[in-house]
Structure formats: C-alpha cells, structure tokens
Design a protein around this motif. Sequence first.
Motif, PDB file in Angstrom:
ATOM      1  N   GLY A   1      10.336  13.137  -8.733  1.00 12.91           N
ATOM      2  CA  GLY A   1       9.966  14.374  -8.060  1.00 12.91           C
ATOM      3  C   GLY A   1       8.589  14.869  -8.440  1.00 12.91           C
ATOM      4  N   THR A   2       7.916  14.149  -9.344  1.00 14.91           N
ATOM      5  CA  THR A   2       6.525  14.451  -9.692  1.00 14.91           C
ATOM      6  C   THR A   2       5.624  13.369  -9.100  1.00 14.91           C
ATOM      7  N   SER A   3       4.326  13.532  -9.239  1.00 12.06           N
ATOM      8  CA  SER A   3       3.383  12.582  -8.634  1.00 12.06           C
ATOM      9  C   SER A   3       2.376  12.076  -9.665  1.00 12.06           C
ATOM     10  N   PRO A   4       2.832  11.230 -10.606  1.00 17.17           N
ATOM     11  CA  PRO A   4       1.884  10.656 -11.564  1.00 17.17           C
ATOM     12  C   PRO A   4       0.932   9.697 -10.860  1.00 17.17           C
ATOM     13  N   PRO A   5      -0.226   9.401 -11.464  1.00 15.82           N
ATOM     14  CA  PRO A   5      -1.141   8.419 -10.866  1.00 15.82           C
ATOM     15  C   PRO A   5      -0.416   7.095 -10.614  1.00 15.82           C
ATOM     16  N   ARG A   6      -0.658   6.514  -9.456  1.00 11.37           N
ATOM     17  CA  ARG A   6       0.004   5.268  -9.108  1.00 11.37           C
ATOM     18  C   ARG A   6      -0.445   4.133 -10.013  1.00 11.37           C
ATOM     19  N   LEU A   7       0.486   3.262 -10.352  1.00  6.82           N
ATOM     20  CA  LEU A   7       0.197   2.170 -11.271  1.00  6.82           C
ATOM     21  C   LEU A   7      -0.734   1.128 -10.678  1.00  6.82           C
ATOM     22  N   ASP A   8      -0.728   0.981  -9.353  1.00  3.07           N
ATOM     23  CA  ASP A   8      -1.509  -0.086  -8.727  1.00  3.07           C
ATOM     24  C   ASP A   8      -2.929   0.327  -8.357  1.00  3.07           C
ATOM     25  N   ILE A   9      -3.236   1.610  -8.410  1.00  8.42           N
ATOM     26  CA  ILE A   9      -4.525   2.077  -7.906  1.00  8.42           C
ATOM     27  C   ILE A   9      -5.716   1.578  -8.721  1.00  8.42           C
ATOM     28  N   PRO A  10      -5.692   1.624 -10.066  1.00  4.25           N
ATOM     29  CA  PRO A  10      -6.883   1.162 -10.804  1.00  4.25           C
ATOM     30  C   PRO A  10      -7.314  -0.251 -10.426  1.00  4.25           C
ATOM     31  N   ALA A  11      -6.358  -1.182 -10.326  1.00  2.75           N
ATOM     32  CA  ALA A  11      -6.720  -2.562  -9.989  1.00  2.75           C
ATOM     33  C   ALA A  11      -7.265  -2.659  -8.574  1.00  2.75           C
TER      34      ALA A  11
ATOM     35  N   GLY B   1       0.804  -1.205   0.000  1.00  3.92           N
ATOM     36  CA  GLY B   1       0.000   0.000   0.000  1.00  3.92           C
ATOM     37  C   GLY B   1       0.841   1.260   0.000  1.00  3.92           C
ATOM     38  N   GLN B   2       2.161   1.112   0.164  1.00  4.19           N
ATOM     39  CA  GLN B   2       3.037   2.281   0.247  1.00  4.19           C
ATOM     40  C   GLN B   2       3.373   2.868  -1.114  1.00  4.19           C
ATOM     41  N   GLY B   3       3.027   2.152  -2.201  1.00  5.20           N
ATOM     42  CA  GLY B   3       3.249   2.684  -3.543  1.00  5.20           C
ATOM     43  C   GLY B   3       4.576   2.335  -4.156  1.00  5.20           C
ATOM     44  N   VAL B   4       5.226   1.284  -3.643  1.00 13.46           N
ATOM     45  CA  VAL B   4       6.553   0.937  -4.150  1.00 13.46           C
ATOM     46  C   VAL B   4       6.489   0.456  -5.596  1.00 13.46           C
ATOM     47  N   THR B   5       5.346  -0.075  -6.030  1.00 15.79           N
ATOM     48  CA  THR B   5       5.225  -0.502  -7.423  1.00 15.79           C
ATOM     49  C   THR B   5       5.269   0.688  -8.373  1.00 15.79           C
ATOM     50  N   THR B   6       4.949   1.861  -7.869  1.00 19.13           N
ATOM     51  CA  THR B   6       5.057   3.072  -8.690  1.00 19.13           C
ATOM     52  C   THR B   6       6.408   3.736  -8.523  1.00 19.13           C
TER      53      THR B   6
ATOM     54  N   SER C   1       3.313   6.334 -20.044  1.00 18.02           N
ATOM     55  CA  SER C   1       1.963   5.858 -20.376  1.00 18.02           C
ATOM     56  C   SER C   1       1.981   4.447 -20.940  1.00 18.02           C
ATOM     57  N   ARG C   2       3.186   3.894 -21.153  1.00 14.12           N
ATOM     58  CA  ARG C   2       3.300   2.548 -21.717  1.00 14.12           C
ATOM     59  C   ARG C   2       4.234   1.686 -20.862  1.00 14.12           C
ATOM     60  N   VAL C   3       4.047   1.795 -19.545  1.00 10.67           N
ATOM     61  CA  VAL C   3       4.801   0.938 -18.637  1.00 10.67           C
ATOM     62  C   VAL C   3       3.832   0.150 -17.764  1.00 10.67           C
ATOM     63  N   ARG C   4       4.260  -1.003 -17.321  1.00  6.65           N
ATOM     64  CA  ARG C   4       3.501  -1.844 -16.396  1.00  6.65           C
ATOM     65  C   ARG C   4       4.515  -2.524 -15.478  1.00  6.65           C
ATOM     66  N   TYR C   5       4.018  -3.243 -14.503  1.00  5.41           N
ATOM     67  CA  TYR C   5       4.942  -3.865 -13.556  1.00  5.41           C
ATOM     68  C   TYR C   5       4.486  -5.276 -13.234  1.00  5.41           C
ATOM     69  N   GLU C   6       5.417  -6.063 -12.737  1.00  2.00           N
ATOM     70  CA  GLU C   6       5.100  -7.350 -12.127  1.00  2.00           C
ATOM     71  C   GLU C   6       6.151  -7.612 -11.065  1.00  2.00           C
ATOM     72  N   PHE C   7       5.817  -8.473 -10.119  1.00  2.00           N
ATOM     73  CA  PHE C   7       6.771  -8.797  -9.065  1.00  2.00           C
ATOM     74  C   PHE C   7       7.822  -9.769  -9.597  1.00  2.00           C
ATOM     75  N   THR C   8       9.027  -9.619  -9.119  1.00  2.00           N
ATOM     76  CA  THR C   8      10.136 -10.455  -9.575  1.00  2.00           C
ATOM     77  C   THR C   8      10.146 -11.788  -8.830  1.00  2.00           C
ATOM     78  N   PRO C   9      10.841 -12.768  -9.379  1.00  4.73           N
ATOM     79  CA  PRO C   9      11.047 -14.021  -8.643  1.00  4.73           C
ATOM     80  C   PRO C   9      12.080 -13.812  -7.536  1.00  4.73           C
ATOM     81  N   VAL C  10      12.354 -14.855  -6.774  1.00  6.68           N
ATOM     82  CA  VAL C  10      13.385 -14.788  -5.738  1.00  6.68           C
ATOM     83  C   VAL C  10      14.739 -15.061  -6.383  1.00  6.68           C
TER      84      VAL C  10
END
Length: 753
Positions: free
Chosen positions: A227-237, A69-74, A89-98
């Motif tokens: 240093g800017t605050s774009p919309p967080r990537l995880d919020i829509p989901a 919830g801290q926004g680290v994905t963004t 506008s054309r980036v996405r994320y996924e969690f990495t393996p160990v």
Amino acid sequence: MALSRRKVIVAGLAVAGGLGIVVGTRRLDDGDAVEKFAAGHPDEVALNAWIRVAADGWVTFGIHRAEMGQGVTTSLAMLLAEELDADWSRVRYEFTPVDNDYFNFGILAGGRPFGETEGRPLAKAGTALVREAFHQFGLSVTIASSSTVDAWDTLRAAAAEARARLLSAAGVRFSAPAGRLQVAAGVVSDPVTGQQAGFGELAADAVRMVSAGRVPPKAPESFRLLGTSPPRLDIPARVTGAAVYAIDQRQPGMLFGTVCHAPRAGGRIGAADTAAAAALPGVERVVPILDRGIAVLANDTWTAFRAAALVRVEPAEGDQSLSTPALEQAYRRALDEPGAVVFRSEGDAAAIPAGATTVTADYALPFLAHACMEPMNCAALFADGRLTLWAPTQAPTLARDEAAKYTGLDPALVDVRMQPIGGGFGRRADCDFVVEAAVAAMAVPGRMVQLTWSRADDIRHDMLRPMAVGRVRGAVDGEGRIASLDYTLVSESCVASNNRRTPSPRGGEAAKDRSTLSGAIDHPYAIPVQRFAYVPRDDGMPTGFWRSVSGSINPFLLESFVDELAAAAGADPVEFRRRHLEGQSRHLTVLDAVTRLAGWGTPTGPGVGRGIAIGENHESVAALVVEVGPGPDGRLRARRISCAVDCRFAVHPDAARAQIVGGILDGYSAALQGRVTLADGAIVEGNFDTYPWIRMADVPEVQVELLTPGGRPAGIGEVGVPLVAPALTNAIFAATGQRVRELPLAKVPGPFA
C-alpha cells in the motif's frame, strides 16, 4: 514443494466466460522448483521456490512473471517482503526458471472460479481442487492483468510459511517459544531476553525446520510495506542502461540474424530465392524456418537485415489475398446474415412499451498492431544436446513446449531464461519469434543466435487486435429508461486464432468464445430486455491478445450507444447512467468520483464538450471523462482525461497509477490514429511513419484517482484502455453534435485532429 509424478484428472478452464471441466493425462514432474531456483547459488539458502537468503542477510526474491515495464518485479517482491518482514533496503530479485510451481491460477476468474471463498466451504473446496489441477498443468503466463491477483494468494502464503520457519529456527537458537518472538527488517528478536539474529544467520537452520503447513498471511491492518510506493527495484538498471534484455545478449562467436517472412499476413512461403542474400559478405547461413520464412544469420544485425532484403519469397499457393475494403464490406454484410451465436438473452421483446423511442447504430473498429518498442527477438543456443533460450516472453511454459515441439527435443532439454521486456501488451504471449530462434540455433550448434525482427516485420507479421463491426439497437421508454438493448458483434476470435498456433486445453472454437463480447455482455446496467450475439469470422488473419483484448472493442460500442440513448431520452449522460446503476455501488462510487474530478456539470467555454464512459475490467471498476475543446488552430483537441478506478487494493499505488495512465494513452492513441490495413493479403503499414503513435506534445493532461476500499487486488494493467474511445467520441458529440461511430478518428472527416 516440487511435484511428484502424477496425472491430471480435472482442470477448470475459462470456457465461454464460465467454468469448464477438462479431463486428460499428462506427466507432471518437471523437477524441483526449489532446486532450480537455488542452482548456481551455493552461498545462499533457498527457503522455498521464491526466497533465497545469503549469509550477509540479503534476500533474493524469485519473480515468476514477465516484467514488461508494469513494475511486477517490485510489486511481487513487496508481497514477499511484507509477509517475510524482510529489510526492503536489502532485497533484490531475479527471474525464476520454468516449473509447474510457478503456475498462474489468477487467469481463471481472478483465482476465484466459484466466487469468493470466505465463509463458503463448498466454494473454498472447489477452488482448492481446481487450483491443484492448474498447479499440475503448470502454465506460467503473464496475461489478463493477473500477476498481482494470483500472487496475492500464492506469494503471501509462501513468504508467511518461510517466516514461520525462521521463527522456529530462532526459537530453537534462543530456547524461547516461537510465539513470543518478533520479526522486523530481516531480524528476529526476543523481546524478553533481548536476543536477536538476522535472516542470514537463521536460514540454514530454518530450511531444516518441519513446515507448519499453511500459515495465515497478515491482516491488511498489519501491513507495513504493502500500500506504499517505494522506489521500484528495476528502475536504476533501466535508467543507467545496465538492464540486460534478450536483444543485449552477447557470446563469443555468436551470430546475428533476422527473418524474411512470407509476403502475406499469416501466410506461408512458396518459392524462395536466397542466392543474393547468401552471397553478401558477412552472411554465414541461410536457414529455412519451417514454412514461415527464411532466417539469415550473419556477423552483425545490420548485415542480416541487408541480406534479408535481398531474399525473394513468393506466397504459398492458396494463401488469401485479403484487402481492407473487401473485409469491411464482408463484415457489414455479416450483420444481416443468420447464424449469430446468442450468448445472453433476457426478457420478452413483446414487453417493450408501445411508443418507445428506438435507436440503431452501426460501429466499426480496425485491426491494430502491438508496436512494442522492443521488436520481437530471442537469443538461442543449442549446445551439448540442450537448447537454451533467452526469451522476452509472456509465456515461458508455452515457449519451452513450442520450442521443443518444433525442434524435436524433449521439453526437459529446453531451458527458457526470462528476460526483461520492452513492451508486451499480449503480443509476447505468442511464441512464433521464440520458435524461429530455436530452429535457427539448431542449424548452428555451439553458436548463440540472436534473432531480431525489423520494425516492418514486427508490424506486418504481428498477431493483430481483430477488426470488428457491430450493430446496436435499443429503445427508451417514456420515463427515460432503457427498455431494450440488442447487440451484435462481427469479429474474429483471437482465442480461436491463438489456439490454431498454440493449441491449449481451453480449445479454440470461435462459436463458443463468449469472451469476444467481454466489456459489453456483463455490463452493470438494469435493462429488462436484452440480447447479445456474436458472428464469428475466420479470414485467415492471425489475431492475438492486444491490451485489454475484446475490452478494447466492445466498450466503444456499448458506451457510445448508451450515450446515444441518453440523447434520445433528453437526459444528461451521467444522470442517465446513474438511473440504470441501481445496486451497483462500486460503479456509482467511481461515477461520483470521476464527475467530481473532471468538474462535470461546471460551465464550459464555447466548443468545449465532455464525454463519459464507465465499465469493469478484470474486476477493477472505472469511469473516465474526456474533455475536448478547440486548439490554437480551431480544431478540437483532448484537453484533459480524468479517470477514477476502484481496484480494491493497490500493492504499489504509484505503479498502479502509471499502469492506468499508460493504458489511457494506449487507448487514446489507438482511437486517434491506430489502424492496420491490408492490400493483396499483405499489411500496408510497416513503421511509425505509416502506423503513428501519439507523441508527447499531443498528450493531454491526465488525472487519475485510485479508490481502494479494501479486499483482494483487482487487475490494473488494462483497465485504462477500454473507456477512452467512447468517452472521447461522446465528448466530440457534446462539443459538436456529430456522432463518431468508426475508429480511428484520423479516418473520419470532422473537426477533430
């Protein structure tokens, strides 16, 4: 790059607040991180272990820290996107393996164990050596407000190197020197010829380019995104419900379960009667979980909960039957017993001026639960000789290793898939709930098991924030300056407690754990005579890392006592602090900022009081003012909380402010009513009716000012917590003349509701 097989020869670890050296051996090759990150994505090119590029130009960033919830994905994606010059506008994320490559060096002194490295060759060389040792250990954890601090060095460098490869590939394609090419929004262009190509066109060639080695990241003045605050990537989901948590995992034929734990906190199971539970329709298996509890596996969670309530478990012989009153008495007695460990001692007590005004105060804080909104849970599947864990964990490396240890599997056969988390606060750095799911899954090969704790178990079998009792003595001379400070804390070391559950190279000897005094021992005040001592306790209670850890304890003592000394000197609390902060420019700056923000010194109405506290947490410096006043019923209420924080640089300022506000509300709620009690060794509280948390209607106005003078980011996830309690109780004194030295306020008779 992936690691080859080699041995750890040296590792720097945080020991007693300093730098320790650990020598050991360990097989290090856990595979190629790039191959793992690329697996299952044949249509994308992995430029490194954090960046994949699709043919259509979309970029996938690997997030190697837990999202709670801290926004680290963004914020971590922003660090990568900035250096890569990707199209946001054309980036996405996924969690990495160990993998070892996802190690966290930021947990050691913010990644600067020898201080700043700029212009200091020896510090730079030593840091590089210790960093490589951490790399070899490969510990991936999300703790200590370190995610962005660590990623500032790691991810920016990785993306800068990837960008250089893309430029090299474009240079070959354009027959142009890479040095004249430009990159913006995922496109490389030649300003001379007008040629251009997107990342998707260049990636396959870029990955074959010879690495230029370490490429310097951008200078801050070149930042476009940071240093800017774009919309967080995880919020829509999250808003639409599309986000999939571990608790949402589904497979055909899966089983749902819960665990009936030992009756006493931290205890073991003695005799158990599971007949009634096993006979309940819908129950398929009853599985002993080591000596910790009994897992009930059923066709649905509700049936599992009902069956678990039918299990009868006796405590193991020898489990302690602790009670809160007895512990409180024992802690207070320990203040007067010999054997305290002195971690800091300066000056000569004989130098204290005759006639100085002396003050002594005892303080007390209770056990606290984490009470994460998402209770402990984990999904597990043992099939074809491999164990897969869908784990909401802050410590995926430890989760893998602990699951392997308790199932007898090789760690290479354990796959941990990180999941978004509904609140962590340090609780999910422990691995007990992961181990339980792993053991249960081994009993039913081929079927996924989703193990979910009830809210009662989530509180009653938590790894609690330790309780503490402290005594502070001090003297103020005739000029109104602090002449001496003597500080003693009695508490359990959560480092030692955690080490008993999950041994680590850091060790777990409580008497060496200087971090038990963090938030006080390294205070910024100029005091000629001072002593800081710690009395370790080990009462068998499982304690762990609660948000800000010892920072949630010691500032209450220290900043409350500094206020008491100010009163003894007849001084304004702000001016009293200011006169003891010579040379502490960051502290003085936040002090000025918060007093302006809060209107310190402006007239207040009848019964209104303001209290202040100041401190440092993970290199962020903060000052906080609470204003209290009478509510409609005449009882005191917190009206406004003002906070100024110098975090040096904020990657995503809105997310940083949200973290500070969240920490403030955690600290405020704990100060008001947070308390876990024991009776006959068992935790009494079991839900939000007995362990209440603040409601929205009771939230005061909160205002935050971020100060960002520049430099590497400091930790921000916990800085809001520590100062609320002392500022609140100092405000109560200002309004009523009543000192509050024990928390929570709900336990203390007085005018505050």
